[in-house]
Design a protein around this motif. Structure first.
Motif, PDB file in Angstrom:
ATOM      1  N   VAL A   1      -7.857   1.588  -3.128  1.00  0.00           N
ATOM      2  CA  VAL A   1      -7.255   0.331  -3.569  1.00  0.00           C
ATOM      3  C   VAL A   1      -8.291  -0.564  -4.245  1.00  0.00           C
ATOM      4  CG1 VAL A   1      -7.641  -0.994  -1.439  1.00  0.00           C
ATOM      5  CG2 VAL A   1      -5.638  -1.473  -2.856  1.00  0.00           C
ATOM      6  N   SER A   2      -7.813  -1.332  -5.202  1.00  0.00           N
ATOM      7  CA  SER A   2      -8.622  -2.336  -5.899  1.00  0.00           C
ATOM      8  C   SER A   2      -8.303  -3.720  -5.340  1.00  0.00           C
ATOM      9  CB  SER A   2      -8.305  -2.306  -7.397  1.00  0.00           C
ATOM     10  OG  SER A   2      -8.767  -3.484  -8.032  1.00  0.00           O
ATOM     11  N   PRO A   3      -9.298  -4.614  -5.275  1.00  0.00           N
ATOM     12  CA  PRO A   3      -9.009  -5.983  -4.837  1.00  0.00           C
ATOM     13  C   PRO A   3      -8.009  -6.688  -5.750  1.00  0.00           C
ATOM     14  CG  PRO A   3     -11.245  -5.805  -5.702  1.00  0.00           C
ATOM     15  CD  PRO A   3     -10.735  -4.411  -5.526  1.00  0.00           C
ATOM     16  N   ILE A   4      -7.918  -6.241  -6.996  1.00  0.00           N
ATOM     17  CA  ILE A   4      -6.945  -6.821  -7.929  1.00  0.00           C
ATOM     18  C   ILE A   4      -5.524  -6.598  -7.417  1.00  0.00           C
ATOM     19  CG2 ILE A   4      -5.972  -6.634 -10.259  1.00  0.00           C
ATOM     20  CD1 ILE A   4      -8.795  -5.931 -11.233  1.00  0.00           C
ATOM     21  N   ASP A   5      -5.259  -5.398  -6.942  1.00  0.00           N
ATOM     22  CA  ASP A   5      -3.919  -5.081  -6.441  1.00  0.00           C
ATOM     23  C   ASP A   5      -3.651  -5.739  -5.092  1.00  0.00           C
ATOM     24  OD1 ASP A   5      -3.143  -3.534  -8.667  1.00  0.00           O
ATOM     25  OD2 ASP A   5      -4.254  -1.820  -7.902  1.00  0.00           O
TER      26      ASP A   5
ATOM     27  N   ASP B   1       8.018   0.763   2.265  1.00  0.00           N
ATOM     28  CA  ASP B   1       8.041   0.504   0.823  1.00  0.00           C
ATOM     29  C   ASP B   1       6.708  -0.146   0.459  1.00  0.00           C
ATOM     30  OD1 ASP B   1       8.770   0.047  -1.810  1.00  0.00           O
ATOM     31  OD2 ASP B   1       9.853  -1.802  -1.334  1.00  0.00           O
ATOM     32  N   TYR B   2       5.650   0.658   0.413  1.00  0.00           N
ATOM     33  CA  TYR B   2       4.320   0.083   0.170  1.00  0.00           C
ATOM     34  C   TYR B   2       4.158  -0.334  -1.292  1.00  0.00           C
ATOM     35  CZ  TYR B   2       2.891   4.742  -1.631  1.00  0.00           C
ATOM     36  OH  TYR B   2       2.793   5.912  -2.338  1.00  0.00           O
ATOM     37  N   HIS B   3       3.208  -1.239  -1.513  1.00  0.00           N
ATOM     38  CA  HIS B   3       2.936  -1.715  -2.866  1.00  0.00           C
ATOM     39  C   HIS B   3       1.992  -0.742  -3.566  1.00  0.00           C
ATOM     40  CE1 HIS B   3       2.204  -4.667  -6.091  1.00  0.00           C
ATOM     41  NE2 HIS B   3       0.957  -4.253  -6.050  1.00  0.00           N
ATOM     42  N   LEU B   4       2.440  -0.157  -4.661  1.00  0.00           N
ATOM     43  CA  LEU B   4       1.600   0.725  -5.466  1.00  0.00           C
ATOM     44  C   LEU B   4       1.088  -0.076  -6.659  1.00  0.00           C
ATOM     45  CD1 LEU B   4       0.435   3.548  -5.917  1.00  0.00           C
ATOM     46  CD2 LEU B   4       2.494   4.108  -7.228  1.00  0.00           C
TER      47      LEU B   4
ATOM     48  N   ALA C   1       9.901 -14.580   6.820  1.00  0.00           N
ATOM     49  CA  ALA C   1      10.160 -15.033   8.185  1.00  0.00           C
ATOM     50  C   ALA C   1       9.835 -13.924   9.183  1.00  0.00           C
ATOM     51  CB  ALA C   1      11.624 -15.445   8.328  1.00  0.00           C
ATOM     52  N   GLY C   2       9.333 -14.312  10.337  1.00  0.00           N
ATOM     53  CA  GLY C   2       9.021 -13.348  11.389  1.00  0.00           C
ATOM     54  C   GLY C   2       7.664 -12.691  11.188  1.00  0.00           C
ATOM     55  N   LYS C   3       7.524 -11.498  11.729  1.00  0.00           N
ATOM     56  CA  LYS C   3       6.275 -10.747  11.631  1.00  0.00           C
ATOM     57  C   LYS C   3       6.517  -9.541  10.719  1.00  0.00           C
ATOM     58  CE  LYS C   3       4.598 -13.447  14.930  1.00  0.00           C
ATOM     59  NZ  LYS C   3       5.729 -14.376  15.218  1.00  0.00           N
ATOM     60  N   SER C   4       5.645  -9.349   9.733  1.00  0.00           N
ATOM     61  CA  SER C   4       5.866  -8.283   8.748  1.00  0.00           C
ATOM     62  C   SER C   4       4.551  -7.619   8.360  1.00  0.00           C
ATOM     63  CB  SER C   4       6.546  -8.844   7.495  1.00  0.00           C
ATOM     64  OG  SER C   4       5.744  -9.847   6.885  1.00  0.00           O
ATOM     65  N   VAL C   5       4.666  -6.442   7.745  1.00  0.00           N
ATOM     66  CA  VAL C   5       3.500  -5.661   7.303  1.00  0.00           C
ATOM     67  C   VAL C   5       3.751  -5.165   5.885  1.00  0.00           C
ATOM     68  CG1 VAL C   5       2.193  -3.520   7.634  1.00  0.00           C
ATOM     69  CG2 VAL C   5       2.851  -4.898   9.624  1.00  0.00           C
ATOM     70  N   LYS C   6       2.724  -5.262   5.030  1.00  0.00           N
ATOM     71  CA  LYS C   6       2.806  -4.706   3.679  1.00  0.00           C
ATOM     72  C   LYS C   6       1.558  -3.891   3.407  1.00  0.00           C
ATOM     73  CE  LYS C   6       5.186  -4.401  -0.174  1.00  0.00           C
ATOM     74  NZ  LYS C   6       6.565  -3.875  -0.201  1.00  0.00           N
ATOM     75  N   PHE C   7       1.736  -2.591   3.180  1.00  0.00           N
ATOM     76  CA  PHE C   7       0.627  -1.714   2.807  1.00  0.00           C
ATOM     77  C   PHE C   7       0.377  -1.819   1.300  1.00  0.00           C
ATOM     78  CE2 PHE C   7       2.143   0.268   6.720  1.00  0.00           C
ATOM     79  CZ  PHE C   7       0.968   0.648   7.355  1.00  0.00           C
ATOM     80  N   VAL C   8      -0.885  -1.603   0.913  1.00  0.00           N
ATOM     81  CA  VAL C   8      -1.255  -1.671  -0.506  1.00  0.00           C
ATOM     82  C   VAL C   8      -2.085  -0.454  -0.884  1.00  0.00           C
ATOM     83  CG1 VAL C   8      -2.210  -3.098  -2.353  1.00  0.00           C
ATOM     84  CG2 VAL C   8      -1.446  -4.176  -0.224  1.00  0.00           C
ATOM     85  N   VAL C   9      -1.662   0.243  -1.941  1.00  0.00           N
ATOM     86  CA  VAL C   9      -2.371   1.408  -2.479  1.00  0.00           C
ATOM     87  C   VAL C   9      -2.466   1.242  -3.990  1.00  0.00           C
ATOM     88  CG1 VAL C   9      -2.379   3.930  -2.708  1.00  0.00           C
ATOM     89  CG2 VAL C   9      -1.331   2.871  -0.686  1.00  0.00           C
ATOM     90  N   SER C  10      -3.632   1.535  -4.548  1.00  0.00           N
ATOM     91  CA  SER C  10      -3.759   1.564  -6.007  1.00  0.00           C
ATOM     92  C   SER C  10      -3.566   2.974  -6.549  1.00  0.00           C
ATOM     93  CB  SER C  10      -5.131   1.038  -6.445  1.00  0.00           C
ATOM     94  OG  SER C  10      -5.290  -0.319  -6.126  1.00  0.00           O
ATOM     95  N   ASP C  11      -4.118   3.965  -5.824  1.00  0.00           N
ATOM     96  CA  ASP C  11      -4.032   5.349  -6.297  1.00  0.00           C
ATOM     97  C   ASP C  11      -4.290   6.299  -5.140  1.00  0.00           C
ATOM     98  OD1 ASP C  11      -3.658   7.353  -8.145  1.00  0.00           O
ATOM     99  OD2 ASP C  11      -5.481   6.951  -9.301  1.00  0.00           O
TER     100      ASP C  11
ATOM    101  N   HIS D   1       1.121  -9.380   7.558  1.00  0.00           N
ATOM    102  CA  HIS D   1      -0.122  -8.612   7.555  1.00  0.00           C
ATOM    103  C   HIS D   1      -0.194  -7.747   6.295  1.00  0.00           C
ATOM    104  CE1 HIS D   1      -0.723  -9.762  11.731  1.00  0.00           C
ATOM    105  NE2 HIS D   1       0.491  -9.303  12.024  1.00  0.00           N
ATOM    106  N   ILE D   2      -1.329  -7.787   5.622  1.00  0.00           N
ATOM    107  CA  ILE D   2      -1.575  -6.914   4.476  1.00  0.00           C
ATOM    108  C   ILE D   2      -2.471  -5.781   4.957  1.00  0.00           C
ATOM    109  CG2 ILE D   2      -2.498  -6.735   2.134  1.00  0.00           C
ATOM    110  CD1 ILE D   2      -2.179  -9.772   1.892  1.00  0.00           C
ATOM    111  N   ARG D   3      -2.012  -4.546   4.760  1.00  0.00           N
ATOM    112  CA  ARG D   3      -2.808  -3.386   5.179  1.00  0.00           C
ATOM    113  C   ARG D   3      -3.204  -2.553   3.954  1.00  0.00           C
ATOM    114  NH1 ARG D   3       0.702  -0.970  10.233  1.00  0.00           N
ATOM    115  NH2 ARG D   3       0.502  -2.731  11.681  1.00  0.00           N
TER     116      ARG D   3
END
Length: 296
Positions: free
Chosen positions: A178-182, A272-275, A196-206, A142-144
């Motif tokens: 967040v930007s759609p680019i990121d 560990d979200y994606h900046l 593998a399995g069920k996972s979550v990744k948050f995304v923030v640009s600024d 999941h991308i959040r």
């Protein structure tokens, strides 16, 4: 790999699809409009025209895919539709289509707040997460993302007519943008290799406050003031625009939740979200160009 994606050539897909195709993957793009066929083919992908409400169509489109990319889409909030009910229906459609097609890897575009019952309309994304997570033997990532910069375009009219930004959230509270680019960078990585399995990744640009947005606008020649409005005013305005009353109330609840950022972003900050790389000052230039272009 054979990859099938929802979302046509939208704001996120258009950034990562060329990369997947350049990598040599066999990509099918689902679109609700036949007008998109030529553009999809020109990109080097295969179009599949149909509705995300048609489970049989989705099942056929997904069958044989190594990974599918999903999102809750096609809901027009000003049509009076209850967005919560639509999210429930689409979530069950996706679950059934994934199950019936035998797909083993899913990347799902969700949202910050999907795990927070107090997050108002954003909590509706938990239906898709829960439905997909219930599938045994299927890897689901999941991308959040946080709030889209593009939501700020809603300020355009009030800036032009009253030089004012209206918001139910205080100008001193920092929120994630967040930007759609990121988001596309994260989507590309997860589609290419779904964990593998069920996972979550948050995304923030600024991270930025309303005052930061005022400053960024001023640096691009747009002077404005900030006015906080009651949540009730937001509800009334949204209903006038055609929003279902329950949907309008859930948007207002989202704003109330945003007044407590420590709680609102608690699960995000615990990971560990994606900046990303697209900052508020970068988007301000895009916004200002659109603003000045519309004035001509």
């Amino acid at each position: 790999m054979k990859i099938t994606v929802l979302g046509s050539l939208g704001n996120i897909n258009r950034y990562y699809l060329p990369r997947l195709i350049a990598d040599g993957h066999d990509v099918t793009v689902i679109t609700s409009s036949s007008d998109r066929i030529a553009d999809i083919e020109a990109l080097g992908a295969k179009p599949a025209v149909g509705s995300n409400r048609d489970v049989d169509f989705l099942t056929r489109a997904f069958t044989g895919s190594d990974v599918v990319y999903l999102m809750i889409s096609g809901i027009n909030p000003t049509s009076g539709i209850d967005m919560l009910q639509s999210a429930i229906e689409l979530s069950e459609n996706y679950k059934t289509a994934v199950q019936n097609s035998g797909v083993k890897n899913v990347v799902n575009l969700s949202s910050v707040g999907a795990d927070n019952p107090n997050a108002g309309i954003l909590y509706s994304y938990h239906f898709a997460e829960d439905a997909l997570n219930s599938l045994e033997g299927v890897n689901v990532a999941h991308i959040r993302p946080v709030g889209f910069y593009s939501n700020l375009f809603a300020d355009m009219q009030s800036l032009k007519t009253m030089q004012t930004l209206f918001s139910p959230v205080s100008a001193i509270i920092a929120h994630g943008w967040v930007s759609p680019i990121d988001i596309a960078d994260v989507a590309y990585a997860l589609i290419d290799h779904t964990p593998a399995g069920k996972s979550v990744k948050f995304v923030v640009s600024d991270w930025a406050t309303g005052n930061d947005w005022l400053k960024a606008l001023a640096e691009n020649g747009i002077e404005a003031k900030y006015q906080q409005i009651p949540a009730l005013a937001l509800i009334e305005n949204m209903i006038k625009l055609g929003f279902h009353e329950d949907t309008a109330n859930r948007f207002a609840q989202m704003s109330r939740a945003g007044e407590s950022p420590d709680e609102f972003y608690a699960s995000l900050r615990a990971t560990d979200y994606h900046l990303g790389k697209v900052k508020l000052v970068d988007f301000a230039k895009v916004f200002a160009a659109a603003y000045k272009g519309e004035r001509r």
